[in-house]
Design a protein around this motif. Sequence first.
Motif, PDB file in Angstrom:
ATOM      1  N   TYR A  79      -2.753  -1.201  -4.782  1.00  0.00           N
ATOM      2  CA  TYR A  79      -2.023  -2.257  -4.135  1.00  0.00           C
ATOM      3  C   TYR A  79      -0.659  -2.072  -3.839  1.00  0.00           C
ATOM      4  CZ  TYR A  79      -0.579  -3.797  -8.803  1.00  0.00           C
ATOM      5  OH  TYR A  79      -0.016  -4.054 -10.108  1.00  0.00           O
ATOM      6  N   GLY A  80       0.150  -3.095  -3.040  1.00  0.00           N
ATOM      7  CA  GLY A  80       1.569  -2.600  -3.148  1.00  0.00           C
ATOM      8  C   GLY A  80       1.536  -1.705  -1.723  1.00  0.00           C
ATOM      9  N   HIS A  81       0.688  -1.781  -0.757  1.00  0.00           N
ATOM     10  CA  HIS A  81       0.601  -1.237   0.357  1.00  0.00           C
ATOM     11  C   HIS A  81       1.293  -1.987   1.848  1.00  0.00           C
ATOM     12  CE1 HIS A  81      -1.633   2.145  -1.529  1.00  0.00           C
ATOM     13  NE2 HIS A  81      -2.574   1.029  -1.905  1.00  0.00           N
ATOM     14  N   ARG A  82       1.852  -1.255   2.467  1.00  0.00           N
ATOM     15  CA  ARG A  82       2.282  -2.349   3.597  1.00  0.00           C
ATOM     16  C   ARG A  82       1.376  -2.339   5.019  1.00  0.00           C
ATOM     17  NH1 ARG A  82       5.408  -1.814   8.760  1.00  0.00           N
ATOM     18  NH2 ARG A  82       6.719  -3.525   8.909  1.00  0.00           N
ATOM     19  N   ASN A  83       0.936  -1.339   5.241  1.00  0.00           N
ATOM     20  CA  ASN A  83       0.121  -1.169   6.481  1.00  0.00           C
ATOM     21  C   ASN A  83      -0.596   0.194   6.623  1.00  0.00           C
ATOM     22  OD1 ASN A  83      -1.672  -2.168   8.618  1.00  0.00           O
ATOM     23  ND2 ASN A  83       0.068  -1.590  10.308  1.00  0.00           N
ATOM     24  N   PRO A  84      -1.551   0.445   5.945  1.00  0.00           N
ATOM     25  CA  PRO A  84      -2.011   1.950   5.987  1.00  0.00           C
ATOM     26  C   PRO A  84      -3.097   2.171   7.056  1.00  0.00           C
ATOM     27  CG  PRO A  84      -3.023   0.531   3.904  1.00  0.00           C
ATOM     28  CD  PRO A  84      -1.840  -0.356   4.519  1.00  0.00           C
ATOM     29  N   GLN A  85      -2.684   3.015   8.188  1.00  0.00           N
ATOM     30  CA  GLN A  85      -3.487   3.006   9.472  1.00  0.00           C
ATOM     31  C   GLN A  85      -4.014   4.208   9.255  1.00  0.00           C
ATOM     32  OE1 GLN A  85      -1.776   2.007  12.911  1.00  0.00           O
ATOM     33  NE2 GLN A  85      -2.120  -0.351  12.551  1.00  0.00           N
ATOM     34  N   GLY A  86      -3.879   5.297   8.187  1.00  0.00           N
ATOM     35  CA  GLY A  86      -4.547   6.756   8.331  1.00  0.00           C
ATOM     36  C   GLY A  86      -5.003   6.818   7.068  1.00  0.00           C
ATOM     37  N   ALA A  87      -6.063   7.507   6.957  1.00  0.00           N
ATOM     38  CA  ALA A  87      -6.767   7.664   5.335  1.00  0.00           C
ATOM     39  C   ALA A  87      -8.004   8.588   5.543  1.00  0.00           C
ATOM     40  CB  ALA A  87      -7.321   6.266   4.932  1.00  0.00           C
TER      41      ALA A  87
END
Length: 365
Positions: A212-220
């Motif tokens: 948690y504590g992520h802003r906006n992960p758009q790559g993985a």
Amino acid sequence: MRRLFAVISALGVFVGVGHAQTKSTSAGSVQLDKMVDGLDTPWAIGLLPDGSFLVTERNGTLLLVSDGEAREVSGAPRVAARGQGGLLDVTVARDFAQTREIFLTYSKPQRGGAGTALAVAKLSDNGRRLQNLREIFESEPGFSGGRHFGSRVVEAADGTLFVTIGDRGDRPSAQDRANHNGTIVRVARDGSIPPDNPFVGVTGVQPEIWSYGHRNPQGAGLDLQGNLWTAEHGARGGDEMNLIAKGVNFGWPVISYGVHYSGASIGEGTRRDGMEQPVFYWDPSIAPSGLLVYSGKLWPSWRGDIFVGSLKFDYISRLEGSPLREVEQIQSTETGRVRDIVEGADGSIWFLSVGEGAVYRMTPG
């Protein structure tokens, strides 16, 4: 054939419309072949074992491109296609040859707004429709707005599924584990909660949460050892590359290497005990999206390197080393707003350009 041509023309999608372009890179000359054109705000691509591929469009359309033809696949889930939301990621199951199953993420209409959801479905033998569509995860409802849905789905080595979820524009919620905002969740393929998830049985915490504590992960994507990496949007500055670990707090919005768009500082600075540091960060922001860790099949010198698309500066970033750093920017007219990047079975690199409305395949030139 006349009916099929009408279908393609109505969609505005054209296959094989571009001549190959060449580009110099650190690994030599590469060839860029346009595989499909005329896409409407495309978001993700999924490569199938027979050489065909799927493309999602944010408006809710799922396309199959096969044998020089592009047609819509019916049966996609209903989506909240507003703001950054819509039909988002598509991932082809590793056992697709046996099950014909694919995974889709999307913004689902909910009470109070929309939330990130995950579904699995079977692609029919003729590729024209989805069968037995089943929603297996839905983020906690009640958040309005059209921002920061994530949203990638990655199949881990053990068959569980990681889904990235943004903070939905509600920054403090990324530290509130009573909801799914700003998290990476992990579920089994049937939607059940793996018993070794870090917060199973913890009162007041959503049990699907892995980090948690992520802003906006758009790559993985997974590295060659099976570890999960993410590329995450910061605010102004502070886009991050993170190596994801079980139960870890990645700090947003308490710590960040960026600032608010107004120029105001974010949280407490760049460090706090108990909060993970990024492995690498970009300043200025590049608006990172799709992420690929490369196998080295066609370009051995790139083995293990990480490729990330830039939506802001229209290039593909190549990162390597320890400490991780950006060492190359692959840029051409074809790399306009790179939203997704994946590897083909033969080692070719495929990427999706929102700016060009097209999918390209990169091979040695």
